[in-house]
Structures are given as structure tokens and as C-alpha cells.
Design a protein around this motif. Structure first.
Motif, PDB file in Angstrom:
ATOM      1  N   HIS A 104      21.622  48.318  84.018  1.00 57.49           N
ATOM      2  CA  HIS A 104      21.859  49.618  84.641  1.00 57.49           C
ATOM      3  C   HIS A 104      22.406  49.476  86.059  1.00 57.49           C
ATOM      4  O   HIS A 104      22.333  48.398  86.646  1.00 57.49           O
ATOM      5  N   VAL A 159      22.609  51.595  89.896  1.00 57.37           N
ATOM      6  CA  VAL A 159      22.143  52.687  90.754  1.00 57.37           C
ATOM      7  C   VAL A 159      23.208  52.881  91.825  1.00 57.37           C
ATOM      8  O   VAL A 159      23.580  51.930  92.521  1.00 57.37           O
ATOM      9  N   HIS A 179      17.280  53.934  81.453  1.00 58.93           N
ATOM     10  CA  HIS A 179      18.431  54.497  82.175  1.00 58.93           C
ATOM     11  C   HIS A 179      19.528  53.460  82.287  1.00 58.93           C
ATOM     12  O   HIS A 179      19.277  52.270  82.458  1.00 58.93           O
ATOM     13  N   HIS A 187      22.077  49.083  93.456  1.00 58.73           N
ATOM     14  CA  HIS A 187      21.746  47.864  92.729  1.00 58.73           C
ATOM     15  C   HIS A 187      22.250  47.887  91.300  1.00 58.73           C
ATOM     16  O   HIS A 187      22.605  48.940  90.771  1.00 58.73           O
ATOM     17  N   MET A 227      20.952  46.230  87.562  1.00 61.92           N
ATOM     18  CA  MET A 227      19.827  45.577  86.899  1.00 61.92           C
ATOM     19  C   MET A 227      20.333  44.789  85.690  1.00 61.92           C
ATOM     20  O   MET A 227      21.140  45.301  84.910  1.00 61.92           O
ATOM     21  N   TYR A 267      13.949  42.219  93.159  1.00 64.25           N
ATOM     22  CA  TYR A 267      15.275  42.568  93.654  1.00 64.25           C
ATOM     23  C   TYR A 267      15.700  41.540  94.678  1.00 64.25           C
ATOM     24  O   TYR A 267      14.925  41.238  95.598  1.00 64.25           O
ATOM     25  N   GLU A 281      18.727  43.552  90.540  1.00 64.67           N
ATOM     26  CA  GLU A 281      17.376  43.629  89.988  1.00 64.67           C
ATOM     27  C   GLU A 281      17.345  42.737  88.752  1.00 64.67           C
ATOM     28  O   GLU A 281      18.180  42.877  87.861  1.00 64.67           O
TER      29      GLU A 281
HETATM   30 FE   FE2 Z   1      16.640  49.506  88.668  1.00 58.68          FE
END
Ligand code: FE2
Length: 295
Positions: free
Chosen positions: A146, A148, A196, A213, A215, A254, A264
Motif C-alpha cells: 500500500h 500513503v 488498504h 510511506h 508498505m 518503518y 513500512e
Molecule cells: Fe501503512
């Protein structure tokens, strides 16, 4: 479930690709991928030639979040939906598609300011995945992981992804700011069973790298722990200690990448059952751990 199948790739521009090569390969444990762009670094997690693509440039920045769709019909539907929503769309040229190792795609700026692409037909690399530590990543129908991203207008962005691209809301994190600044909600959105695939973080303005970030999910906790050992041994900035998130249940840490944004590294992510899921509001981001170092 949605027009978008999964997060296909993340392309970033980096000022220091040598630092990235060491970080990506030796520290995190991505396999070396291949691609046609000179001096680019292709970080491989599976049969795709690259899931994170690091391109040489002057300044660290997000170049594109690449969303994968099933086929050309789905791409046409996305293009029509963007047109209808008044979002300017640019088809990828043949050279751009070739550079991304995809059959075809489009590029646009999503409301909130995120440079975005939608594509179909990824070319696969069938050679064995030679990760440096025998480690494996969780991708497949869940996609690369994912992202962000900061968004300048959270209401606009949060309206766009579900309405135009069919993302499903996967809850919020209410940031406890007093009025009139708050409350502010960080929004999570999914495209498949991964809790997500994108989260939208309200930001007053976009500053490079304009990426909070990314992931990536490892198959086992031991792989996360070993990556954490390498991060600490290498003297990298640990942006957050190990912890377990309350929404996607990911156990993760992280680390600050050479690009100035965080990676992450997690495992044990929740698979959402859409038949029974309702969008939650979390009041803490973690059950334990995740102590943030903002320095
Ligand atoms: Fe995350």
C-alpha cells in the motif's frame, strides 16, 4: 469488486540511486529486476520485473502510483470514468508503456495531487526470484502493498477514489486535533482483500517527495525481524519501532528510505471479508509498539 485490481507499482525519482541499490537489495531484501530505462533500479518482489522502480533524477519525488486493472476493457472504463469526472487523462506513449513493461496505460493527477497511472497487461519475469536472503513477499491478487500519500483536499480526494475508481472505504483514523483544525480523518481505501491499498493523509500543501510511506508485506515475522536487524546494523533511521496496527493488523516497522519517505516492512496483514466488513474508525494506530521518531 472495484475497477482497480491492485497496486501494481510505485515509481519514484531519486537523487541517490546508489544509496537505493544498497538499501533496496542488501537491507530490505528485494530481488534485482530488469527494465529498459537507463540507470533505473528495478526492485523485484515477485514475477513482475519491478514493483518499486527508482529512477535517477535531481530531487526525490513520487513519480507515479501505478494501479493495475484486469484488461483493456477495464482500462477503457477507467478512462471513461475519469473523463466523466473532468480529470485530464494522458495515454502512456508506446515508449512509456514499454518502459513500464505493460501493454497500455494512462496517466493523470488524482484530486489531492497524487501522480497516478492505470495500466493493464504487465509483462512477467519468469526467472527465479533471487531475493538475497531467500525472503518472500506477499503480493499476487493483493498487489504490491500500500501507499500513503499526502492530499491537499482530503474531502475532494476521499470523494474521488470511491466514486470514480470504485475504491472501497476501509475506515478512518481520527487525528485528535481540537477545533477548528480538527477533527481530521486519515482515510483508508481498498481495492481487494488487502485492508488498504492507499491511505490519504490531509496535508496543507504538497512538498517533495509527496509520499508518506509505501508498505511491503513479508511472508513471515522472522523476515520482518531480520530486515529490522539489517536496518539497525546499517544505521538507518528507524521512523517507527515494531508494532501492530489496529486496522490492518500488520506487524511492522518503518524505516526512512534514501528518498526521504518511509518504507513500512510488515507481515500478518488482515484479509478483509467484504461480506461482513464495515468501515471502522480507529482511535489509536497500534495495539502496541510503533513508537514514532519524527526527528
Ligand atoms: Fe501503512
Amino acid at each position: 469488486m472495484t475497477l482497480i485490481s491492485s497496486l501494481g507499482y510505485v515509481r519514484v525519482v531519486a537523487a541517490d540511486t546508489d544509496a537505493w541499490r544498497k538499501f533496496g537489495r542488501e537491507v530490505i531484501g528485494f530481488a534485482a529486476g530488469t527494465g529498459p530505462e537507463p540507470d533505473a533500479l528495478y526492485l523485484r518482489m515477485d514475477e513482475r520485473p519491478g514493483r518499486i522502480i527508482v529512477l535517477p533524477g535531481e530531487r526525490d519525488r513520487l513519480e507515479a502510483v501505478g494501479w493495475e486493472v484486469r484488461d483493456h476493457r477495464a482500462l477503457q472504463r477507467v478512462e471513461s470514468a475519469l473523463d466523466a469526472a473532468g480529470v485530464a487523462v494522458k495515454p502512456l506513449t508506446a515508449e512509456e508503456a514499454e518502459a513500464r513493461r505493460v501493454e497500455a496505460g494512462i496517466a493523470f493527477t488524482a484530486p489531492g495531487g497524487t501522480p497516478s497511472e492505470v495500466f493493464h497487461g504487465p509483462a512477467l519475469d519468469h526467472s527465479p526470484l533471487a531475493t538475497p536472503y531467500g525472503n518472500r513477499f506477499v503480493t499476487g491478487k493483493l498487489g504490491a502493498g500500500h501507499v500513503v500519500v499526502p492530499v491537499t483536499d482530503i474531502d475532494d480526494a476521499y470523494g474521488f477514489y470511491p466514486r470514480v475508481l470504485g475504491f472501497v472505504p476501509r475506515g478512518a483514523f481520527r487525528i485528535p486535533l481540537p477545533p477548528p483544525a480538527g477533527p481530521v480523518r486519515l482515510r483508508f481505501l481498498g481495492t481487494n482483500a488487502r485492508h488498504h491499498s492507499i491511505a490519504l493523509m490531509p496535508a496543507p500543501k504538497l512538498r517533495p517527495p509527496a509520499l508518506v510511506h509505501v508498505m511491503v508485506e513479508c511472508e513471515t515475522l522472522d523476515e520482518v525481524g531480520r530486515a529490522l536487524d539489517r536496518v539497525l546494523a546499517g544505521g538507518y533511521h528507524l521512523s517507527s519501532t515494531l508494532g501492530r496496527h489496529t486496522n490492518d493488523k500488520m506487524v511492522s516497522f518503518y524505516v526512512r528510505t534514501p528518498g526521504g519517505w518511509d518504507l513500512e516492512v510488515g507481515c500478518d496483514g488482515l484479509l478483509v471479508d467484504e461480506a461482513s466488513y464495515t468501515a471502522e474508525e480507529i482511535t489509536a494506530d497500534s495495539y502496541w509498539g510503533h513508537r514514532w521518531d519524527w526527528s
